[in-house]
Scaffold this active site. Sequence first.
Site, mmCIF file in Angstrom:
data_model
loop_
_atom_site.group_PDB
_atom_site.id
_atom_site.type_symbol
_atom_site.label_atom_id
_atom_site.label_comp_id
_atom_site.label_asym_id
_atom_site.label_seq_id
_atom_site.Cartn_x
_atom_site.Cartn_y
_atom_site.Cartn_z
ATOM 1 N N GLU A 18 33.460 -13.086 62.149
ATOM 2 C CA GLU A 18 32.333 -13.520 61.308
ATOM 3 C C GLU A 18 32.657 -14.949 60.899
ATOM 4 O O GLU A 18 33.474 -15.178 60.010
ATOM 5 C CB GLU A 18 32.209 -12.616 60.064
ATOM 6 C CG GLU A 18 31.839 -11.178 60.362
ATOM 7 C CD GLU A 18 30.397 -11.017 60.847
ATOM 8 O OE1 GLU A 18 29.555 -11.884 60.523
ATOM 9 O OE2 GLU A 18 30.124 -10.037 61.554
ATOM 10 N N CYS A 68 28.506 -18.779 53.754
ATOM 11 C CA CYS A 68 28.317 -18.861 55.208
ATOM 12 C C CYS A 68 26.839 -18.954 55.572
ATOM 13 O O CYS A 68 26.471 -19.594 56.549
ATOM 14 C CB CYS A 68 28.981 -17.686 55.902
ATOM 15 S SG CYS A 68 28.381 -16.089 55.345
HETATM 16 P P1 NAP Z 1 39.705 -19.932 57.191
HETATM 17 O O1 NAP Z 1 40.488 -21.095 56.728
HETATM 18 O O2 NAP Z 1 39.386 -19.820 58.615
HETATM 19 O O3 NAP Z 1 40.530 -18.646 56.687
HETATM 20 C C1 NAP Z 1 40.066 -17.341 56.819
HETATM 21 C C2 NAP Z 1 41.225 -16.373 56.705
HETATM 22 O O4 NAP Z 1 42.095 -16.542 57.826
HETATM 23 C C3 NAP Z 1 42.089 -16.618 55.481
HETATM 24 O O5 NAP Z 1 42.566 -15.402 54.974
HETATM 25 C C4 NAP Z 1 43.222 -17.438 56.064
HETATM 26 O O6 NAP Z 1 44.380 -17.424 55.283
HETATM 27 C C5 NAP Z 1 43.419 -16.740 57.384
HETATM 28 N N1 NAP Z 1 44.142 -17.487 58.399
HETATM 29 C C6 NAP Z 1 44.402 -18.833 58.474
HETATM 30 N N2 NAP Z 1 45.075 -19.112 59.608
HETATM 31 C C7 NAP Z 1 45.258 -17.939 60.267
HETATM 32 C C8 NAP Z 1 45.872 -17.578 61.507
HETATM 33 N N3 NAP Z 1 46.441 -18.489 62.306
HETATM 34 N N4 NAP Z 1 45.872 -16.276 61.870
HETATM 35 C C9 NAP Z 1 45.286 -15.332 61.100
HETATM 36 N N5 NAP Z 1 44.682 -15.620 59.913
HETATM 37 C C10 NAP Z 1 44.665 -16.906 59.516
HETATM 38 O O7 NAP Z 1 38.332 -19.808 56.439
HETATM 39 P P2 NAP Z 1 38.033 -20.072 54.912
HETATM 40 O O8 NAP Z 1 38.168 -21.532 54.676
HETATM 41 O O9 NAP Z 1 38.817 -19.133 54.082
HETATM 42 O O10 NAP Z 1 36.503 -19.618 54.815
HETATM 43 C C11 NAP Z 1 35.444 -20.481 55.012
HETATM 44 C C12 NAP Z 1 34.800 -20.254 56.352
HETATM 45 O O11 NAP Z 1 34.454 -18.883 56.497
HETATM 46 C C13 NAP Z 1 33.490 -21.006 56.504
HETATM 47 O O12 NAP Z 1 33.410 -21.547 57.784
HETATM 48 C C14 NAP Z 1 32.444 -19.932 56.314
HETATM 49 O O13 NAP Z 1 31.194 -20.214 56.896
HETATM 50 C C15 NAP Z 1 33.116 -18.767 56.941
HETATM 51 N N6 NAP Z 1 32.525 -17.525 56.455
HETATM 52 C C16 NAP Z 1 31.798 -16.763 57.317
HETATM 53 C C17 NAP Z 1 31.176 -15.605 56.862
HETATM 54 C C18 NAP Z 1 30.378 -14.726 57.780
HETATM 55 O O14 NAP Z 1 30.052 -13.616 57.376
HETATM 56 N N7 NAP Z 1 30.024 -15.150 58.982
HETATM 57 C C19 NAP Z 1 31.290 -15.259 55.524
HETATM 58 C C20 NAP Z 1 32.018 -16.081 54.681
HETATM 59 C C21 NAP Z 1 32.642 -17.209 55.160
HETATM 60 P P3 NAP Z 1 44.551 -18.510 54.083
HETATM 61 O O15 NAP Z 1 43.223 -18.736 53.451
HETATM 62 O O16 NAP Z 1 45.460 -17.816 53.186
HETATM 63 O O17 NAP Z 1 45.070 -19.730 54.734
#
Ligand code: NAP
Length: 504
Positions: free
Chosen positions: A234, A268
Amino acid sequence: MGEKIEAVDPATGEKVRSFEVATDLQVEKAFSKSRGAFDCWKDLSIDKRCEYLERLRKIIVERKDELVETIRLDTGKPDVEALMSDVFATLSMIRYYEENAENILETEKRKTPSEYPKNSSYVDYIPMGVVAVISPWNYPFQLSVVPSITALVAGNTVILKPSEITPITGEKIMELFSKAGFPEGVFQVLQGGGRVGQQMIEEKPDKIFFTGGVETGKKVMENASKYLIPVELELGGNDAMIVFEEADLERAVKGAVYGSLANAGQLCVSIERIYVQNSIEEEFTRELIEEVKKIDIGTGRDVEMGPMILEKQIETVKDHVNDALEKGADLLTEIKKEGSFLHPIILNNVSHDMKMIKEETFGPTIPIVPFESEDEAVELANATSYGLNASVWTDDISKAKEIVSRLETGNCYINDVVKNIGSPHLPFGGVKNSGIGRYHGPEGLKSFTETRSVMINKNKGTELNWFPYDNDLYVDIGDLIEAKHGDVGLLKKVKTFFRLWRKM
Ligand code: NAP
Protein backbone atom coordinates in the site's frame (compact mmCIF):
# COMPACT_ATOMS: atom_id res chain seq x y z
CA MET A 1 23.32 -0.81 25.91
CA GLY A 2 21.09 -1.70 22.99
CA GLU A 3 20.03 0.58 20.14
CA LYS A 4 17.30 3.08 21.03
CA ILE A 5 14.72 5.18 19.22
CA GLU A 6 13.38 8.44 20.58
CA ALA A 7 9.71 9.34 20.54
CA VAL A 8 9.54 13.06 19.78
CA ASP A 9 6.40 15.20 20.06
CA PRO A 10 6.28 16.81 16.59
CA ALA A 11 4.33 19.78 17.91
CA THR A 12 7.07 20.84 20.35
CA GLY A 13 10.12 18.94 19.16
CA GLU A 14 10.55 17.63 22.72
CA LYS A 15 11.73 14.10 23.37
CA VAL A 16 8.98 12.16 25.10
CA ARG A 17 10.51 8.75 25.74
CA SER A 18 13.01 6.36 24.34
CA PHE A 19 12.37 2.78 23.26
CA GLU A 20 14.65 -0.22 22.93
CA VAL A 21 15.02 -1.36 19.34
CA ALA A 22 14.41 -5.09 18.83
CA THR A 23 17.67 -7.00 18.40
CA ASP A 24 18.14 -9.63 15.68
CA LEU A 25 17.77 -12.28 18.36
CA GLN A 26 14.48 -10.77 19.58
CA VAL A 27 13.18 -10.70 16.00
CA GLU A 28 14.14 -14.36 15.59
CA LYS A 29 12.46 -15.29 18.89
CA ALA A 30 9.31 -13.38 17.99
CA PHE A 31 9.00 -15.37 14.78
CA SER A 32 9.51 -18.68 16.49
CA LYS A 33 6.86 -17.73 19.09
CA SER A 34 4.51 -16.63 16.31
CA ARG A 35 4.91 -19.92 14.45
CA GLY A 36 4.19 -21.81 17.65
CA ALA A 37 1.08 -19.74 18.32
CA PHE A 38 -0.12 -20.23 14.72
CA ASP A 39 -0.58 -23.97 15.30
CA CYS A 40 -3.45 -23.29 17.74
CA TRP A 41 -4.79 -19.99 16.40
CA LYS A 42 -5.38 -21.36 12.89
CA ASP A 43 -7.59 -24.11 14.29
CA LEU A 44 -9.92 -21.74 16.15
CA SER A 45 -13.26 -21.17 14.47
CA ILE A 46 -13.77 -17.75 12.88
CA ASP A 47 -16.51 -17.18 15.42
CA LYS A 48 -14.03 -17.74 18.25
CA ARG A 49 -11.45 -15.43 16.63
CA CYS A 50 -14.17 -12.78 16.36
CA GLU A 51 -14.74 -13.01 20.11
CA TYR A 52 -11.20 -11.67 20.58
CA LEU A 53 -11.93 -8.94 18.04
CA GLU A 54 -15.10 -8.02 19.88
CA ARG A 55 -13.17 -7.68 23.15
CA LEU A 56 -10.58 -5.54 21.39
CA ARG A 57 -13.33 -3.34 19.94
CA LYS A 58 -14.91 -2.79 23.35
CA ILE A 59 -11.56 -1.87 24.91
CA ILE A 60 -10.83 0.60 22.09
CA VAL A 61 -14.26 2.22 22.54
CA GLU A 62 -13.71 2.47 26.32
CA ARG A 63 -10.22 3.93 25.95
CA LYS A 64 -10.77 6.10 22.87
CA ASP A 65 -9.77 9.37 24.55
CA GLU A 66 -6.60 7.85 25.95
CA LEU A 67 -5.83 6.56 22.46
CA VAL A 68 -6.31 10.00 20.93
CA GLU A 69 -3.81 11.38 23.46
CA THR A 70 -1.31 8.68 22.56
CA ILE A 71 -1.67 9.32 18.84
CA ARG A 72 -1.37 13.08 19.47
CA LEU A 73 1.90 12.60 21.34
CA ASP A 74 3.36 10.63 18.43
CA THR A 75 1.98 12.70 15.54
CA GLY A 76 0.66 16.02 16.88
CA LYS A 77 -2.43 15.57 14.73
CA PRO A 78 -5.70 17.27 15.74
CA ASP A 79 -7.81 15.24 18.20
CA VAL A 80 -10.74 14.98 15.77
CA GLU A 81 -8.41 13.58 13.08
CA ALA A 82 -7.07 10.92 15.48
CA LEU A 83 -10.52 10.00 16.79
CA MET A 84 -12.18 9.89 13.37
CA SER A 85 -9.50 8.51 11.06
CA ASP A 86 -7.44 6.35 13.39
CA VAL A 87 -9.93 5.18 16.05
CA PHE A 88 -13.35 5.25 14.34
CA ALA A 89 -12.08 3.82 11.03
CA THR A 90 -10.42 0.94 12.89
CA LEU A 91 -13.55 0.17 14.89
CA SER A 92 -15.63 0.06 11.69
CA MET A 93 -13.28 -2.55 10.25
CA ILE A 94 -13.38 -4.67 13.42
CA ARG A 95 -17.19 -4.57 13.42
CA TYR A 96 -17.25 -5.46 9.72
CA TYR A 97 -15.22 -8.62 10.37
CA GLU A 98 -17.34 -9.55 13.38
CA GLU A 99 -20.39 -9.39 11.14
CA ASN A 100 -19.02 -10.71 7.84
CA ALA A 101 -15.79 -12.70 8.23
CA GLU A 102 -17.52 -16.02 8.72
CA ASN A 103 -19.57 -15.61 5.53
CA ILE A 104 -16.68 -14.30 3.46
CA LEU A 105 -14.33 -17.11 4.45
CA GLU A 106 -16.80 -19.99 4.42
CA THR A 107 -16.20 -22.89 2.09
CA GLU A 108 -17.57 -22.05 -1.38
CA LYS A 109 -19.19 -24.63 -3.60
CA ARG A 110 -18.05 -24.14 -7.21
CA LYS A 111 -19.39 -25.37 -10.55
CA THR A 112 -17.85 -28.51 -12.03
CA PRO A 113 -17.44 -28.91 -15.83
CA SER A 114 -19.84 -31.32 -17.56
CA GLU A 115 -16.94 -33.56 -18.65
CA TYR A 116 -16.33 -34.34 -14.95
CA PRO A 117 -19.56 -36.27 -14.22
CA LYS A 118 -20.02 -37.48 -10.63
CA ASN A 119 -17.53 -34.82 -9.50
CA SER A 120 -18.11 -31.86 -7.22
CA SER A 121 -15.88 -28.91 -6.33
CA TYR A 122 -15.33 -26.44 -3.54
CA VAL A 123 -12.87 -23.77 -2.43
CA ASP A 124 -11.47 -23.30 1.07
CA TYR A 125 -9.81 -20.13 2.35
CA ILE A 126 -7.04 -21.20 4.64
CA PRO A 127 -4.68 -19.23 6.90
CA MET A 128 -1.22 -18.45 5.52
CA GLY A 129 0.93 -18.51 8.66
CA VAL A 130 2.88 -15.62 10.16
CA VAL A 131 2.07 -12.22 8.64
CA ALA A 132 4.55 -9.35 9.00
CA VAL A 133 2.78 -5.97 9.09
CA ILE A 134 5.07 -2.99 8.48
CA SER A 135 3.28 0.31 8.98
CA PRO A 136 3.91 4.05 8.46
CA TRP A 137 3.72 7.03 10.82
CA ASN A 138 0.89 9.08 9.33
CA TYR A 139 -2.06 7.01 10.65
CA PRO A 140 -0.12 4.91 13.12
CA PHE A 141 -3.15 3.28 14.74
CA GLN A 142 -5.44 2.56 11.78
CA LEU A 143 -2.69 1.45 9.41
CA SER A 144 -1.22 -0.91 12.01
CA VAL A 145 -4.37 -2.36 13.54
CA VAL A 146 -6.53 -2.81 10.41
CA PRO A 147 -4.11 -5.07 8.49
CA SER A 148 -3.29 -6.88 11.74
CA ILE A 149 -6.90 -7.74 12.61
CA THR A 150 -7.57 -8.74 9.00
CA ALA A 151 -4.68 -11.18 9.13
CA LEU A 152 -5.78 -12.44 12.55
CA VAL A 153 -9.42 -13.03 11.71
CA ALA A 154 -8.28 -15.03 8.69
CA GLY A 155 -6.39 -17.33 11.09
CA ASN A 156 -2.84 -15.97 10.80
CA THR A 157 -0.58 -14.78 13.57
CA VAL A 158 0.90 -11.29 13.27
CA ILE A 159 4.12 -9.45 14.00
CA LEU A 160 3.75 -5.70 13.66
CA LYS A 161 6.55 -3.22 13.16
CA PRO A 162 5.24 0.29 13.66
CA SER A 163 7.24 3.21 12.32
CA GLU A 164 10.10 4.32 14.53
CA ILE A 165 8.50 7.79 14.37
CA THR A 166 5.41 6.52 16.26
CA PRO A 167 6.60 3.97 18.85
CA ILE A 168 4.23 5.17 21.60
CA THR A 169 1.24 4.17 19.48
CA GLY A 170 2.96 0.85 18.71
CA GLU A 171 3.36 0.16 22.40
CA LYS A 172 -0.26 1.13 23.10
CA ILE A 173 -1.49 -1.22 20.37
CA MET A 174 0.35 -4.12 22.04
CA GLU A 175 -1.20 -3.17 25.38
CA LEU A 176 -4.72 -3.19 23.90
CA PHE A 177 -4.27 -6.59 22.23
CA SER A 178 -2.91 -8.03 25.49
CA LYS A 179 -5.87 -6.60 27.41
CA ALA A 180 -8.22 -8.18 24.88
CA GLY A 181 -6.67 -11.54 25.86
CA PHE A 182 -5.18 -12.62 22.54
CA PRO A 183 -3.21 -15.80 23.27
CA GLU A 184 0.53 -15.45 23.83
CA GLY A 185 2.42 -15.03 20.55
CA VAL A 186 -0.65 -14.51 18.33
CA PHE A 187 0.02 -10.77 18.05
CA GLN A 188 3.39 -9.15 18.76
CA VAL A 189 4.98 -5.74 18.23
CA LEU A 190 8.64 -5.21 17.39
CA GLN A 191 9.94 -1.68 17.79
CA GLY A 192 12.58 -0.30 15.48
CA GLY A 193 13.41 1.23 12.14
CA GLY A 194 14.15 -0.08 8.66
CA ARG A 195 16.76 -2.54 9.90
CA VAL A 196 14.17 -4.35 12.02
CA GLY A 197 11.80 -4.37 9.03
CA GLN A 198 14.53 -5.93 6.91
CA GLN A 199 15.35 -8.49 9.58
CA MET A 200 11.68 -9.47 9.73
CA ILE A 201 11.79 -10.32 6.03
CA GLU A 202 14.89 -12.48 6.62
CA GLU A 203 12.79 -14.51 9.07
CA LYS A 204 10.63 -15.53 6.07
CA PRO A 205 7.11 -14.57 7.11
CA ASP A 206 4.34 -16.21 5.10
CA LYS A 207 3.05 -12.82 3.93
CA ILE A 208 4.23 -9.23 4.18
CA PHE A 209 1.72 -6.41 4.38
CA PHE A 210 3.59 -3.16 3.85
CA THR A 211 2.29 0.40 3.94
CA GLY A 212 4.72 3.20 3.14
CA GLY A 213 6.61 4.98 0.40
CA VAL A 214 7.33 3.64 -3.09
CA GLU A 215 11.10 3.40 -2.66
CA THR A 216 10.84 1.41 0.58
CA GLY A 217 8.09 -0.71 -0.96
CA LYS A 218 10.42 -1.67 -3.81
CA LYS A 219 13.15 -2.66 -1.33
CA VAL A 220 10.67 -4.76 0.64
CA MET A 221 9.54 -6.53 -2.53
CA GLU A 222 13.11 -7.11 -3.66
CA ASN A 223 14.09 -8.62 -0.31
CA ALA A 224 10.91 -10.70 -0.18
CA SER A 225 11.57 -12.04 -3.67
CA LYS A 226 14.59 -13.96 -2.36
CA TYR A 227 12.18 -16.25 -0.52
CA LEU A 228 9.13 -15.80 -2.81
CA ILE A 229 7.15 -14.28 0.07
CA PRO A 230 3.80 -12.83 -1.10
CA VAL A 231 3.86 -9.08 -0.64
CA GLU A 232 1.02 -6.61 -0.46
CA LEU A 233 2.10 -3.01 -0.96
CA GLU A 234 0.00 0.00 0.00
CA LEU A 235 2.12 2.86 -1.30
CA GLY A 236 1.93 6.57 -1.98
CA GLY A 237 -0.54 8.56 -4.01
CA ASN A 238 -0.74 11.69 -6.14
CA ASP A 239 -4.51 12.02 -6.14
CA ALA A 240 -6.29 14.23 -8.64
CA MET A 241 -9.51 16.12 -7.97
CA ILE A 242 -11.40 17.00 -11.15
CA VAL A 243 -13.98 19.77 -10.81
CA PHE A 244 -16.42 20.35 -13.69
CA GLU A 245 -18.23 23.66 -14.21
CA GLU A 246 -21.66 22.25 -13.24
CA ALA A 247 -20.39 21.00 -9.85
CA ASP A 248 -21.73 22.51 -6.63
CA LEU A 249 -18.94 25.06 -6.31
CA GLU A 250 -19.22 25.77 -2.59
CA ARG A 251 -19.19 22.06 -1.75
CA ALA A 252 -16.28 21.37 -4.14
CA VAL A 253 -14.22 24.16 -2.56
CA LYS A 254 -14.83 22.88 0.98
CA GLY A 255 -14.07 19.32 -0.21
CA ALA A 256 -10.85 20.53 -1.83
CA VAL A 257 -9.70 22.24 1.37
CA TYR A 258 -10.49 19.20 3.52
CA GLY A 259 -9.01 16.72 1.02
CA SER A 260 -5.79 18.72 0.66
CA LEU A 261 -5.23 19.67 4.29
CA ALA A 262 -6.51 16.76 6.41
CA ASN A 263 -3.58 15.58 8.55
CA ALA A 264 -1.68 18.57 7.09
CA GLY A 265 -1.67 16.75 3.75
CA GLN A 266 0.24 13.79 5.21
CA LEU A 267 -2.33 11.35 3.96
CA CYS A 268 -1.93 8.75 1.23
CA VAL A 269 -5.31 9.73 -0.28
CA SER A 270 -4.73 13.45 0.11
CA ILE A 271 -5.69 15.66 -2.84
CA GLU A 272 -2.36 16.49 -4.45
CA ARG A 273 -3.60 18.19 -7.66
CA ILE A 274 -6.82 20.06 -8.40
CA TYR A 275 -7.99 20.27 -12.01
CA VAL A 276 -10.71 22.89 -12.43
CA GLN A 277 -12.66 23.60 -15.60
CA ASN A 278 -11.55 26.91 -17.19
CA SER A 279 -14.93 28.62 -16.87
CA ILE A 280 -14.97 28.36 -13.05
CA GLU A 281 -11.27 28.43 -12.26
CA GLU A 282 -11.20 32.07 -11.14
CA GLU A 283 -14.22 31.80 -8.88
CA PHE A 284 -13.08 28.42 -7.50
CA THR A 285 -9.62 29.80 -6.68
CA ARG A 286 -11.03 32.96 -5.06
CA GLU A 287 -13.36 30.94 -2.83
CA LEU A 288 -10.64 28.42 -2.03
CA ILE A 289 -8.32 31.17 -0.77
CA GLU A 290 -11.14 32.47 1.49
CA GLU A 291 -11.96 28.98 2.79
CA VAL A 292 -8.32 28.21 3.59
CA LYS A 293 -8.16 31.37 5.76
CA LYS A 294 -10.63 29.66 8.13
CA ILE A 295 -8.24 26.81 8.93
CA ASP A 296 -6.97 26.85 12.50
CA ILE A 297 -3.51 25.46 13.05
CA GLY A 298 -2.26 23.92 16.28
CA THR A 299 -2.96 20.86 18.41
CA GLY A 300 -6.00 19.79 20.39
CA ARG A 301 -9.76 19.65 19.80
CA ASP A 302 -10.61 22.81 17.89
CA VAL A 303 -7.95 22.95 15.21
CA GLU A 304 -8.00 21.54 11.71
CA MET A 305 -4.30 21.25 10.96
CA GLY A 306 -1.49 19.96 13.15
CA PRO A 307 2.27 19.97 12.64
CA MET A 308 4.30 18.20 10.01
CA ILE A 309 5.15 14.92 11.73
CA LEU A 310 8.59 14.62 10.21
CA GLU A 311 11.26 17.26 9.51
CA LYS A 312 12.14 15.38 6.31
CA GLN A 313 8.59 16.06 5.07
CA ILE A 314 8.99 19.81 5.57
CA GLU A 315 12.10 19.63 3.37
CA THR A 316 10.13 17.80 0.64
CA VAL A 317 7.37 20.42 0.73
CA LYS A 318 9.95 23.25 0.51
CA ASP A 319 11.70 21.51 -2.37
CA HIS A 320 8.45 21.04 -4.32
CA VAL A 321 7.29 24.62 -3.69
CA ASN A 322 10.67 26.12 -4.69
CA ASP A 323 10.80 23.95 -7.80
CA ALA A 324 7.28 25.11 -8.79
CA LEU A 325 8.13 28.80 -8.19
CA GLU A 326 11.37 28.51 -10.16
CA LYS A 327 9.43 27.02 -13.07
CA GLY A 328 6.88 29.84 -13.13
CA ALA A 329 4.09 28.95 -10.67
CA ASP A 330 2.29 31.76 -8.83
CA LEU A 331 2.02 31.69 -5.07
CA LEU A 332 -1.46 32.71 -3.86
CA THR A 333 -0.75 32.49 -0.13
CA GLU A 334 2.33 33.41 1.86
CA ILE A 335 4.74 30.65 2.88
CA LYS A 336 4.61 30.53 6.65
CA LYS A 337 6.31 28.07 8.98
CA GLU A 338 6.07 28.22 12.76
CA GLY A 339 8.19 25.47 14.30
CA SER A 340 6.98 22.30 12.64
CA PHE A 341 3.63 23.87 11.65
CA LEU A 342 3.31 24.76 7.97
CA HIS A 343 0.49 26.99 6.79
CA PRO A 344 -1.44 25.96 3.65
CA ILE A 345 0.22 26.87 0.37
CA ILE A 346 -1.98 27.55 -2.69
CA LEU A 347 -0.42 27.85 -6.14
CA ASN A 348 -1.65 28.28 -9.67
CA ASN A 349 0.05 28.40 -13.05
CA VAL A 350 1.45 25.02 -12.15
CA SER A 351 2.35 22.50 -14.82
CA HIS A 352 3.21 18.86 -15.26
CA ASP A 353 6.97 19.44 -15.39
CA MET A 354 6.91 20.48 -11.72
CA LYS A 355 7.72 18.06 -8.87
CA MET A 356 4.57 19.19 -7.05
CA ILE A 357 2.43 17.74 -9.83
CA LYS A 358 4.59 14.78 -10.79
CA GLU A 359 5.44 13.49 -7.32
CA GLU A 360 3.76 12.97 -3.95
CA THR A 361 4.30 16.13 -1.87
CA PHE A 362 2.65 14.82 1.33
CA GLY A 363 2.12 18.29 2.79
CA PRO A 364 -0.39 21.17 2.91
CA THR A 365 0.01 22.29 -0.71
CA ILE A 366 -2.90 23.04 -3.06
CA PRO A 367 -1.85 23.37 -6.70
CA ILE A 368 -4.63 24.36 -9.15
CA VAL A 369 -4.54 23.51 -12.85
CA PRO A 370 -7.24 24.62 -15.34
CA PHE A 371 -8.60 22.31 -18.04
CA GLU A 372 -10.87 22.80 -21.04
CA SER A 373 -12.44 19.45 -21.96
CA GLU A 374 -13.28 16.07 -20.40
CA ASP A 375 -10.54 14.43 -22.46
CA GLU A 376 -7.97 16.91 -21.23
CA ALA A 377 -9.03 16.40 -17.58
CA VAL A 378 -8.64 12.62 -17.90
CA GLU A 379 -5.31 12.95 -19.67
CA LEU A 380 -3.93 15.29 -16.98
CA ALA A 381 -5.24 13.19 -14.09
CA ASN A 382 -3.62 10.06 -15.57
CA ALA A 383 -0.31 11.79 -16.28
CA THR A 384 1.37 10.47 -13.11
CA SER A 385 3.14 7.31 -12.07
CA TYR A 386 0.69 6.90 -9.17
CA GLY A 387 -2.88 5.56 -9.06
CA LEU A 388 -4.29 5.45 -5.55
CA ASN A 389 -7.45 7.57 -5.26
CA ALA A 390 -9.14 10.33 -7.28
CA SER A 391 -12.31 12.37 -7.15
CA VAL A 392 -14.68 13.67 -9.81
CA TRP A 393 -17.03 16.57 -9.07
CA THR A 394 -20.16 17.16 -11.16
CA ASP A 395 -23.94 17.05 -10.78
CA ASP A 396 -24.07 14.73 -13.77
CA ILE A 397 -23.47 11.28 -12.27
CA SER A 398 -23.49 9.49 -15.67
CA LYS A 399 -20.77 11.80 -16.88
CA ALA A 400 -18.83 11.28 -13.63
CA LYS A 401 -19.02 7.49 -14.02
CA GLU A 402 -17.80 7.73 -17.59
CA ILE A 403 -14.84 9.86 -16.45
CA VAL A 404 -14.12 7.43 -13.58
CA SER A 405 -14.06 4.51 -16.05
CA ARG A 406 -11.15 6.22 -17.82
CA LEU A 407 -9.09 7.05 -14.73
CA GLU A 408 -6.04 4.93 -13.88
CA THR A 409 -6.71 4.57 -10.18
CA GLY A 410 -7.49 1.86 -7.66
CA ASN A 411 -10.21 3.90 -5.96
CA CYS A 412 -12.38 6.86 -6.86
CA TYR A 413 -14.94 9.08 -5.15
CA ILE A 414 -17.68 10.99 -6.99
CA ASN A 415 -18.46 14.31 -5.29
CA ASP A 416 -16.43 13.66 -2.15
CA VAL A 417 -12.88 12.96 -1.03
CA VAL A 418 -10.82 10.73 1.25
CA LYS A 419 -13.49 8.91 3.24
CA ASN A 420 -14.03 6.13 0.69
CA ILE A 421 -10.94 4.57 2.31
CA GLY A 422 -13.01 4.25 5.50
CA SER A 423 -15.69 2.00 4.03
CA PRO A 424 -14.97 -1.55 5.24
CA HIS A 425 -17.09 -2.95 2.40
CA LEU A 426 -14.87 -1.66 -0.42
CA PRO A 427 -11.52 -3.17 -1.37
CA PHE A 428 -8.77 -0.57 -1.11
CA GLY A 429 -5.42 -0.39 -2.88
CA GLY A 430 -3.54 1.24 -5.70
CA VAL A 431 -2.56 0.71 -9.32
CA LYS A 432 0.72 1.74 -10.96
CA ASN A 433 3.27 2.91 -8.35
CA SER A 434 0.59 3.13 -5.66
CA GLY A 435 0.86 -0.52 -4.86
CA ILE A 436 0.00 -4.14 -5.34
CA GLY A 437 -3.00 -5.91 -3.84
CA ARG A 438 -6.14 -4.90 -2.01
CA TYR A 439 -7.24 -4.91 1.59
CA HIS A 440 -10.66 -4.09 3.13
CA GLY A 441 -13.88 -5.71 1.90
CA PRO A 442 -14.25 -9.40 1.01
CA GLU A 443 -11.35 -9.26 -1.47
CA GLY A 444 -9.10 -7.78 1.21
CA LEU A 445 -9.93 -10.42 3.79
CA LYS A 446 -9.39 -13.22 1.29
CA SER A 447 -6.01 -11.74 0.38
CA PHE A 448 -4.78 -12.85 3.83
CA THR A 449 -5.59 -16.48 2.99
CA GLU A 450 -4.41 -19.15 0.62
CA THR A 451 -7.08 -20.50 -1.69
CA ARG A 452 -7.32 -24.26 -1.66
CA SER A 453 -9.39 -25.80 -4.47
CA VAL A 454 -10.80 -29.25 -3.88
CA MET A 455 -12.53 -31.74 -6.22
CA ILE A 456 -14.33 -34.90 -5.13
CA ASN A 457 -14.80 -37.74 -7.60
CA LYS A 458 -17.48 -40.30 -6.71
CA ASN A 459 -16.88 -42.30 -9.90
CA LYS A 460 -16.07 -45.99 -9.73
CA GLY A 461 -13.66 -47.82 -12.02
CA THR A 462 -11.46 -46.03 -14.52
CA GLU A 463 -11.54 -42.54 -16.12
CA LEU A 464 -11.75 -41.59 -19.79
CA ASN A 465 -8.52 -39.55 -19.67
CA TRP A 466 -6.39 -42.16 -17.88
CA PHE A 467 -3.86 -44.38 -19.69
CA PRO A 468 -3.67 -46.08 -22.10
CA TYR A 469 -3.56 -43.40 -24.80
CA ASP A 470 -4.68 -44.71 -28.21
CA ASN A 471 -6.53 -43.69 -31.35
CA ASP A 472 -9.98 -44.30 -29.75
CA LEU A 473 -9.16 -41.85 -26.97
CA TYR A 474 -7.85 -39.35 -29.55
CA VAL A 475 -11.18 -39.56 -31.43
CA ASP A 476 -13.18 -39.26 -28.19
CA ILE A 477 -11.29 -36.14 -27.09
CA GLY A 478 -11.70 -34.68 -30.59
CA ASP A 479 -15.47 -35.27 -30.42
CA LEU A 480 -15.58 -33.74 -26.97
CA ILE A 481 -13.78 -30.62 -28.24
CA GLU A 482 -16.28 -30.31 -31.13
CA ALA A 483 -19.26 -30.78 -28.80
CA LYS A 484 -18.06 -28.41 -26.09
CA HIS A 485 -16.29 -25.67 -27.94
CA GLY A 486 -17.23 -26.04 -31.62
CA ASP A 487 -20.28 -24.92 -33.60
CA VAL A 488 -22.13 -28.26 -33.66
CA GLY A 489 -25.91 -28.55 -33.38
CA LEU A 490 -27.65 -29.43 -30.15
CA LEU A 491 -28.52 -32.97 -31.24
CA LYS A 492 -24.91 -33.82 -32.06
CA LYS A 493 -23.80 -32.32 -28.74
CA VAL A 494 -26.24 -34.44 -26.76
CA LYS A 495 -25.28 -37.59 -28.70
CA THR A 496 -21.56 -37.03 -28.10
CA PHE A 497 -22.02 -36.37 -24.39
CA PHE A 498 -24.33 -39.38 -24.03
CA ARG A 499 -21.74 -41.61 -25.71
CA LEU A 500 -18.78 -40.24 -23.77
CA TRP A 501 -20.43 -39.97 -20.36
CA ARG A 502 -20.70 -43.72 -20.29
CA LYS A 503 -16.91 -43.88 -20.65
CA MET A 504 -16.15 -41.09 -18.15
P1 NAP B 1 8.35 4.58 4.66
O1 NAP B 1 9.48 5.46 5.02
O2 NAP B 1 8.38 3.86 3.39
O3 NAP B 1 8.20 3.56 5.90
C1 NAP B 1 7.17 2.64 6.02
C2 NAP B 1 7.56 1.55 6.99
O4 NAP B 1 8.63 0.79 6.43
C3 NAP B 1 8.08 2.09 8.31
O5 NAP B 1 7.69 1.25 9.36
C4 NAP B 1 9.58 2.02 8.10
O6 NAP B 1 10.31 2.02 9.29
C5 NAP B 1 9.70 0.72 7.35
N1 NAP B 1 10.93 0.51 6.62
C6 NAP B 1 11.88 1.42 6.23
N2 NAP B 1 12.86 0.81 5.53
C7 NAP B 1 12.54 -0.51 5.48
C8 NAP B 1 13.16 -1.66 4.89
N3 NAP B 1 14.30 -1.57 4.20
N4 NAP B 1 12.56 -2.86 5.04
C9 NAP B 1 11.39 -2.98 5.70
N5 NAP B 1 10.76 -1.92 6.28
C10 NAP B 1 11.33 -0.71 6.16
O7 NAP B 1 6.98 5.36 4.66
P2 NAP B 1 6.50 6.47 5.67
O8 NAP B 1 7.33 7.68 5.43
O9 NAP B 1 6.42 5.91 7.04
O10 NAP B 1 5.00 6.70 5.18
C11 NAP B 1 4.65 7.64 4.22
C12 NAP B 1 4.34 6.98 2.91
O11 NAP B 1 3.37 5.96 3.09
C13 NAP B 1 3.72 7.94 1.90
O12 NAP B 1 4.26 7.71 0.64
C14 NAP B 1 2.26 7.57 1.93
O13 NAP B 1 1.54 7.91 0.77
C15 NAP B 1 2.34 6.10 2.13
N6 NAP B 1 1.08 5.60 2.67
C16 NAP B 1 0.30 4.81 1.88
C17 NAP B 1 -0.94 4.36 2.35
C18 NAP B 1 -1.82 3.48 1.53
O14 NAP B 1 -2.78 2.94 2.08
N7 NAP B 1 -1.58 3.29 0.24
C19 NAP B 1 -1.36 4.76 3.61
C20 NAP B 1 -0.55 5.59 4.36
C21 NAP B 1 0.68 6.00 3.88
P3 NAP B 1 10.73 3.44 9.97
O15 NAP B 1 9.62 4.41 9.78
O16 NAP B 1 10.87 3.06 11.37
O17 NAP B 1 11.96 3.86 9.28
